[in-house]
Design an enzyme around this catalytic site. Structure first.
Site, PDB file in Angstrom:
ATOM      1  N   ARG A  54       0.844  -1.191   0.000  1.00  0.00           N
ATOM      2  CA  ARG A  54       0.000   0.000   0.000  1.00  0.00           C
ATOM      3  C   ARG A  54       0.879   1.240   0.000  1.00  0.00           C
ATOM      4  O   ARG A  54       1.164   1.807   1.047  1.00  0.00           O
ATOM      5  CB  ARG A  54      -0.904   0.029   1.241  1.00  0.00           C
ATOM      6  CG  ARG A  54      -1.725  -1.212   1.433  1.00  0.00           C
ATOM      7  CD  ARG A  54      -3.197  -1.000   1.227  1.00  0.00           C
ATOM      8  NE  ARG A  54      -3.623  -0.428   0.000  1.00  0.00           N
ATOM      9  CZ  ARG A  54      -4.922  -0.316  -0.313  1.00  0.00           C
ATOM     10  NH1 ARG A  54      -5.844  -0.682   0.516  1.00  0.00           N
ATOM     11  NH2 ARG A  54      -5.273   0.189  -1.454  1.00  0.00           N
ATOM     12  N   GLN A 104     -16.932   0.190   0.293  1.00  0.00           N
ATOM     13  CA  GLN A 104     -16.697   0.123   1.748  1.00  0.00           C
ATOM     14  C   GLN A 104     -17.797   0.828   2.540  1.00  0.00           C
ATOM     15  O   GLN A 104     -18.096   0.443   3.665  1.00  0.00           O
ATOM     16  CB  GLN A 104     -15.341   0.762   2.113  1.00  0.00           C
ATOM     17  CG  GLN A 104     -14.121   0.011   1.625  1.00  0.00           C
ATOM     18  CD  GLN A 104     -13.633   0.507   0.274  1.00  0.00           C
ATOM     19  OE1 GLN A 104     -14.398   1.080  -0.508  1.00  0.00           O
ATOM     20  NE2 GLN A 104     -12.376   0.287  -0.034  1.00  0.00           N
ATOM     21  N   ASP A 145      -5.049   8.304   4.917  1.00  0.00           N
ATOM     22  CA  ASP A 145      -4.000   7.291   4.752  1.00  0.00           C
ATOM     23  C   ASP A 145      -2.616   7.875   4.952  1.00  0.00           C
ATOM     24  O   ASP A 145      -1.694   7.183   5.366  1.00  0.00           O
ATOM     25  CB  ASP A 145      -4.109   6.633   3.380  1.00  0.00           C
ATOM     26  CG  ASP A 145      -5.272   5.664   3.340  1.00  0.00           C
ATOM     27  OD1 ASP A 145      -6.412   6.129   3.128  1.00  0.00           O
ATOM     28  OD2 ASP A 145      -5.060   4.471   3.572  1.00  0.00           O
ATOM     29  N   ASN A 160      -6.364  10.148   0.978  1.00  0.00           N
ATOM     30  CA  ASN A 160      -7.368   9.230   1.525  1.00  0.00           C
ATOM     31  C   ASN A 160      -8.043   8.541   0.340  1.00  0.00           C
ATOM     32  O   ASN A 160      -7.722   8.817  -0.826  1.00  0.00           O
ATOM     33  CB  ASN A 160      -8.378  10.006   2.391  1.00  0.00           C
ATOM     34  CG  ASN A 160      -9.288   9.098   3.196  1.00  0.00           C
ATOM     35  OD1 ASN A 160      -8.822   8.145   3.828  1.00  0.00           O
ATOM     36  ND2 ASN A 160     -10.584   9.351   3.174  1.00  0.00           N
ATOM     37  N   LYS A 161      -8.968   7.657   0.615  1.00  0.00           N
ATOM     38  CA  LYS A 161      -9.657   6.880  -0.425  1.00  0.00           C
ATOM     39  C   LYS A 161     -10.161   7.774  -1.563  1.00  0.00           C
ATOM     40  O   LYS A 161     -10.648   8.883  -1.329  1.00  0.00           O
ATOM     41  CB  LYS A 161     -10.834   6.144   0.233  1.00  0.00           C
ATOM     42  CG  LYS A 161     -11.621   5.232  -0.675  1.00  0.00           C
ATOM     43  CD  LYS A 161     -10.765   4.163  -1.323  1.00  0.00           C
ATOM     44  CE  LYS A 161     -10.053   3.267  -0.328  1.00  0.00           C
ATOM     45  NZ  LYS A 161      -8.970   2.456  -0.978  1.00  0.00           N
TER      46      LYS A 161
END
Lengths: 272, 272
Positions: free
Chosen positions: A5, A115, A156, A166-167
């Site tokens: 990641r 999600q 993140d 972030n996402k």
């Protein structure tokens, strides 16, 4: 593991902490079992610290959520993405609930992995916090209708200037929140801060497989051979962020100074 | 039939035109076969007019698309949503292609029905126009990366002041385009204009079944019992719209005047 990641930083922080524990303890003992015990103890300490960090995020963040608020969140920054039963973005929502406030959530479904629909809706319903799912492209419409009082998302990786990865879709939500004068909060442990990066431009964005978009499990959603772009994260520039809620307190603009202070001094609400 | 899509106006326009043809011809003849022939002829005339309207939209719109441009579109306003092989938003893109320009398309997948992935990607690929699909929540990120030169979308209903109802998510794209100084064009036949509505606030928004979000065909995407909000359309206020491209010419702000002029006089580029 550190190849998996590229965008998320606190995974690397935990790996590094386990690595340095290993190196330190290796110098102190020849006993492999003893070394294993030390590593397990360190991993459990990280787990416990993660739980208390999320509780602290909830405590520092809850004053920002008014009684009766409807909060929009994106992706899952909840119990299912962290240790314990609290989460980061959802930790702020649970903190408000635990402070006796009524709070409802609108959750973006968060394509391509859903999600929001699969995790956030499930864990909030289980916690009896009212939650309604929308597709990501409805966020602007519900804001325009006056249905959203605040946005809270996770992170993140946060650069020294407050730019936040972030996402994918988080940036879109931040732009929409600004257009509608809705406060936009990032909630994350201070370990998400990466002071080695001057700005979000230096954060690598992971490109993922096209089948995540074209398929749901084995089911192909569209015609054969569609070309797809699939960045898994995006970067929200700090000028769109109202505050960053950490386990060490709440940082506000200018973030360069306030984040550094939280990182150094473990202070409280560090408005500059 | 007029109960089915409260938001779309040119469906009602076509129904009304068939109804008045029926009433007019009924007064002129007792012959049921003759009446049927008149109605079929009227329907074919509407079909032919729709085709030439879309060609005209392409001709009026193509000067707005620079050579080498990448155009973002939302939903499907193409050959599959209109008569003929051209479309409205995709008519502008095909108009640019037919004028000898290189043009590429980024298509929002357009949840919940995935018209972008299923229809737009399919018909553009068949036409050899390069097309890449993204999830709706990636639109802001690709704009920030400088990948988008213009946005072109269709319309279901346009109020007298230029406020435009279109597929859910269009409003989000318009806000993002403004944030990135990217021109945002609406392409639609002048029959989409509803002068009886002063503004977009009067356009009804159809709420559709929650299973459109929670399921793909029979496949349930998330946990049982998730609450869902599913507005099928949203309204983009005219201040976010650079120009409205119709079969009668291009309207620019102030739209109240320019749209009226196109509706009355069938003029060309009516900048006020």
């Amino acid at each position: 593991m550190s190849q998996t990641r590229p965008t998320a930083v606190n995974l690397f922080w935990a790996i590094e902490r386990m690595r340095s524990t290993f190196n330190r303890e290796k110098a102190l003992t020849q006993d492999v079992e003893e070394l294993k015990r030390k590593l397990v103890a360190e991993a459990l300490a990280i787990f416990d610290e993660d739980i208390s960090a999320n509780r602290a995020i909830g405590r520092f963040g809850e004053p920002l959520i008014p009684d009766g608020a409807t909060v929009l969140t994106h992706c899952n920054a909840g119990a299912l993405a962290t240790a314990g039963d609290y989460g980061t973005a959802l930790g702020v929502i649970r903190g408000a609930r635990d402070a006796g406030k009524r709070v409802a959530v609108i959750a973006d479904e968060t394509r391509p992995f859903l999600q929001g629909l699969r995790l956030t809706a499930w864990e909030l319903a289980k916690d009896n916090i009212p939650v309604t799912v929308i597709t990501d492209n409805m966020a602007g419409h519900v804001m325009k209708e006056g249905k959203i009082d605040a946005v809270v998302v996770g992170a993140d990786r946060i650069a020294a200037n407050g730019d936040t990865a972030n996402k994918i879709g988080t940036y879109m939500v931040a732009v929409l929140a600004k257009e509608h004068n809705i406060p936009f909060y990032v909630a994350a442990p201070i370990t998400t801060l990466d002071l080695s990066l001057g700005s979000g431009a230096e954060i690598p964005i992971e490109e993922r497989d096209s089948t995540e978009i074209t398929h749901i499990r084995e089911h192909q959603l569209g015609p054969d051979g569609v070309a797809v772009h699939n960045p898994a994260f995006d970067v929200t520039p700090s000028h769109l962020i109202t505050a960053i809620i950490t386990d060490q307190g709440v940082a506000r603009a200018p973030f360069q100074a306030s984040l550094k202070k939280l990182s150094d001094l473990k202070g409280n609400d560090v408005s500059a």
